[in-house]
Motif scaffolding. Structure first.
Motif, PDB file in Angstrom:
ATOM      1  N   ASP A  98      37.918  47.053  39.724  1.00 20.15           N
ATOM      2  CA  ASP A  98      39.183  46.627  40.321  1.00 20.15           C
ATOM      3  C   ASP A  98      39.727  45.360  39.673  1.00 20.15           C
ATOM      4  OD1 ASP A  98      39.294  48.728  42.115  1.00 20.15           O
ATOM      5  OD2 ASP A  98      38.145  47.649  43.654  1.00 20.15           O
ATOM      6  N   GLY A  99      39.074  44.885  38.630  1.00 21.19           N
ATOM      7  CA  GLY A  99      39.466  43.634  37.991  1.00 21.19           C
ATOM      8  C   GLY A  99      40.395  43.839  36.808  1.00 21.19           C
ATOM      9  N   LYS A 100      40.477  42.792  36.018  1.00 26.39           N
ATOM     10  CA  LYS A 100      41.366  42.751  34.849  1.00 26.39           C
ATOM     11  C   LYS A 100      40.563  42.945  33.565  1.00 26.39           C
ATOM     12  CE  LYS A 100      45.222  41.769  36.959  1.00 26.39           C
ATOM     13  NZ  LYS A 100      46.328  42.692  36.948  1.00 26.39           N
ATOM     14  N   ASP A 152      44.950  46.026  33.712  1.00 28.18           N
ATOM     15  CA  ASP A 152      43.944  46.404  34.699  1.00 28.18           C
ATOM     16  C   ASP A 152      42.818  47.169  34.011  1.00 28.18           C
ATOM     17  OD1 ASP A 152      45.361  45.283  36.808  1.00 28.18           O
ATOM     18  OD2 ASP A 152      46.474  47.139  37.202  1.00 28.18           O
ATOM     19  N   SER A 153      41.606  46.900  34.431  1.00 22.79           N
ATOM     20  CA  SER A 153      40.448  47.585  33.872  1.00 22.79           C
ATOM     21  C   SER A 153      40.278  48.950  34.524  1.00 22.79           C
ATOM     22  CB  SER A 153      39.178  46.763  34.103  1.00 22.79           C
ATOM     23  OG  SER A 153      38.050  47.513  33.710  1.00 22.79           O
ATOM     24  N   CYS A 168      36.782  44.734  29.661  1.00 23.39           N
ATOM     25  CA  CYS A 168      36.769  44.527  31.111  1.00 23.39           C
ATOM     26  C   CYS A 168      36.116  43.177  31.400  1.00 23.39           C
ATOM     27  CB  CYS A 168      36.006  45.659  31.794  1.00 23.39           C
ATOM     28  SG  CYS A 168      35.822  45.426  33.582  1.00 23.39           S
TER      29      CYS A 168
END
Length: 154
Positions: free
Chosen positions: A7-9, A2-3, A35
């Motif tokens: 809220d992303g990867k 998780d970044s 990210c």
């Protein structure tokens, strides 16, 4: 992963980086995360520790400095504690142990460690500090067959 930036990867990448160490620059390839949304890079504590190890290894290789395992092996060859090796080599009491556990010796201390791999040189060092070693250590050192220890001499 998780970044921490959104809220992303994040994706694991490898990146060549130049890092200064002891007034020299070393190029290493280190692992980082990027990210997927922002493109910002970050690393974990493990990745930072791995990068430090890579820098230390590059410095050791460039200057012919023994590895921590070689430093420990030398002490074990003579059957001494790290503090006794420090005393014989003229280091601070904990210095030899620090080198065994990863601290990089100064170039002068590294040369002394390399020289101590020669049993004849090591015997000379012992004579210089004999009064400080204690009776038990002196007796132990007298029992060592230094001629059979020369297989690890440089």
């Amino acid at each position: 992963m998780d970044s921490p930036f959104c809220d992303g990867k994040a994706t694991l990448i490898e990146k060549k980086t130049i890092i200064p160490y002891r007034k020299e620059n070393f190029e290493i390839t280190r692992k980082l995360y990027r990210c997927d949304q922002t493109g910002l890079e970050f690393s974990t504590e493990e990745q930072d520790e791995e990068a430090v190890d890579l820098i230390y290894d590059a410095y050791r290789k460039k200057h012919g400095i023994p590895s921590p395992s070689e430093i420990k092996s030398l002490r074990e060859k003579y059957g001494l504690s790290a503090s006794k090796m420090s005393l014989i080599l003229g280091f601070g009491i904990n210095q030899y142990h620090n080198y065994e556990t990863g601290e990089v010796p100064s170039l002068s201390n590294a040369k002394l460690i390399l020289a101590a791999m020669n049993p004849e040189f090591f015997k000379t060092l012992i004579l210089l500090v004999k009064e400080d070693l204690g009776e038990r250590t002196c007796k132990h050192l007298q029992e060592i067959d230094f001629s059979s220890s020369s297989d690890t001499a440089s």
